[in-house]
Write a protein that holds these residues in place. Structure first.
Motif, PDB file in Angstrom:
ATOM      1  N   THR A 186     110.524  11.779  22.999  1.00  0.00           N
ATOM      2  CA  THR A 186     111.550  11.716  21.964  1.00  0.00           C
ATOM      3  C   THR A 186     110.878  11.235  20.691  1.00  0.00           C
ATOM      4  O   THR A 186     110.029  10.326  20.740  1.00  0.00           O
TER       5      THR A 186
ATOM      6  N   TYR B 145     111.277   9.741  16.788  1.00  0.00           N
ATOM      7  CA  TYR B 145     112.069   9.136  15.719  1.00  0.00           C
ATOM      8  C   TYR B 145     111.258   9.206  14.431  1.00  0.00           C
ATOM      9  O   TYR B 145     110.026   9.045  14.452  1.00  0.00           O
ATOM     10  N   LYS B 146     111.929   9.453  13.314  1.00  0.00           N
ATOM     11  CA  LYS B 146     111.259   9.428  12.024  1.00  0.00           C
ATOM     12  C   LYS B 146     111.187   7.987  11.532  1.00  0.00           C
ATOM     13  O   LYS B 146     112.205   7.298  11.424  1.00  0.00           O
TER      14      LYS B 146
ATOM     15  N   ASP C  57     105.868   9.647  12.720  1.00  0.00           N
ATOM     16  CA  ASP C  57     106.726   9.910  13.875  1.00  0.00           C
ATOM     17  C   ASP C  57     106.541   8.775  14.885  1.00  0.00           C
ATOM     18  O   ASP C  57     105.415   8.429  15.246  1.00  0.00           O
TER      19      ASP C  57
END
Length: 296
Positions: free
Chosen positions: A230, A232-233, A250
């Motif tokens: 997964t 996330y920014k 990232d």
């Protein structure tokens, strides 16, 4: 769980060789704990086992009678809330428990209080864990805890702890504080061992990685270790002395087993020595690729 799944009884699963073997091993360990460690030394565990031993000591009846009778209502609750398969697995486990408590001779293993508390808990934990792996339970409080967990969002451990705290207070009042303290040791030992048997090496761990070479780490985790990720920014930087320097990045999150985590960490550190990683234990996981791979 769908209504159709609740109403479906799969006898091939209930009476499969693996399921029956796990139940027999689990029940045997429990009987060894009860007859070899706990009853001869007047030690108790939490849950219905502790209550049953209390009844045995107060009224001098076979411990198997209250243990099975107290569990029967929870078989019905399990049937209503978790389905026919769960109830059938649990009922078979209780039959094995009653038979082995009645006919399996177990000598007193030790009179040392500390050894009784620790190894009594070990065998209880092994028993509970193997029976759960076999598809059932031998302590109805697990049913109540699991049901309450789904209804109110409390963890199973929190619920069981609340119930058992009451039991230990009763033990302290009737049998003395020392017995209650030893019983707490037995309970915690059993809890840890059962958790390990149920989760085993499949216990899941969340690994979060922040790296300037995030594309390299993505390819490593997905292609080399065949793990989903997964993303996330996020933002790297904001360090002491260079607070205004920051970079978009990232943030990668993956879930691995306890056996895999060391290999994955080592490979990431080799690929990018500057990568920042932190690990979190996961109590429960539901949905997605991980759940499908981890289901039994």
């Amino acid at each position: 769980m769908s209504k159709s799944n609740l109403n479906t009884l799969d006898l091939s699963s209930v009476f499969s060789f693996k399921s029956l073997l796990l139940k027999i091993i689990g029940v045997s360990c429990t009987v060894i704990a009860i007859k070899g460690f706990m009853i001869p030394n007047l030690f108790l565990d939490g849950g219905l086992l502790g209550i049953s031993i209390l009844i045995h000591e107060f009224y001098h009846i076979d411990v198997s009678i209250p243990l099975i009778l107290l569990n029967l209502p929870f078989v019905y609750i399990g049937y209503r809330k978790f389905g026919k398969n769960f109830a059938a697995h649990t009922f078979v486990s209780l039959i094995f428990l009653g038979l082995l408590l009645s006919f399996l001779p177990v000598p007193t293993v030790t009179k040392d209080h500390f050894l009784v508390a620790v190894f009594g808990g070990v065998f209880v934990g092994l028993g509970i864990g193997f029976v759960i792996r076999g598809g059932g339970v031998i302590d109805g409080l697990e049913v109540i805890a699991a049901y309450t967990n789904t209804r109110f969002g409390l963890s199973t451990t929190e619920i069981i702890m609340a119930i058992n705290t009451t039991i230990f207070l009763i033990i302290a009042f009737f049998l003395g504080l020392e017995k209650a303290m030893y019983s707490i040791i037995t309970f915690f030992t059993a809890l840890k061992i059962s958790d390990y048997v149920v989760d085993g090496f499949e216990k899941l761990i969340s690994l979060t990685i922040i790296s300037p070479n995030d594309q390299l780490i993505k390819e490593l985790i997905v292609n080399q270790f065949n793990k989903p990720i997964t993303i996330y920014k996020g933002e790297r930087g904001n360090l002491p002395g260079s607070y205004d320097i920051k970079h978009d990045c990232d943030v990668l999150v993956t879930v691995v087993t306890r056996l895999e985590v060391h290999k994955v960490r080592k490979a990431i550190a080799k690929a990018d020595p500057k990568a920042f990683m932190f690990i979190q234990n996961i109590k429960e996981v539901d949905g997605g690729v991980i759940s499908r791979k981890s289901s039994h």
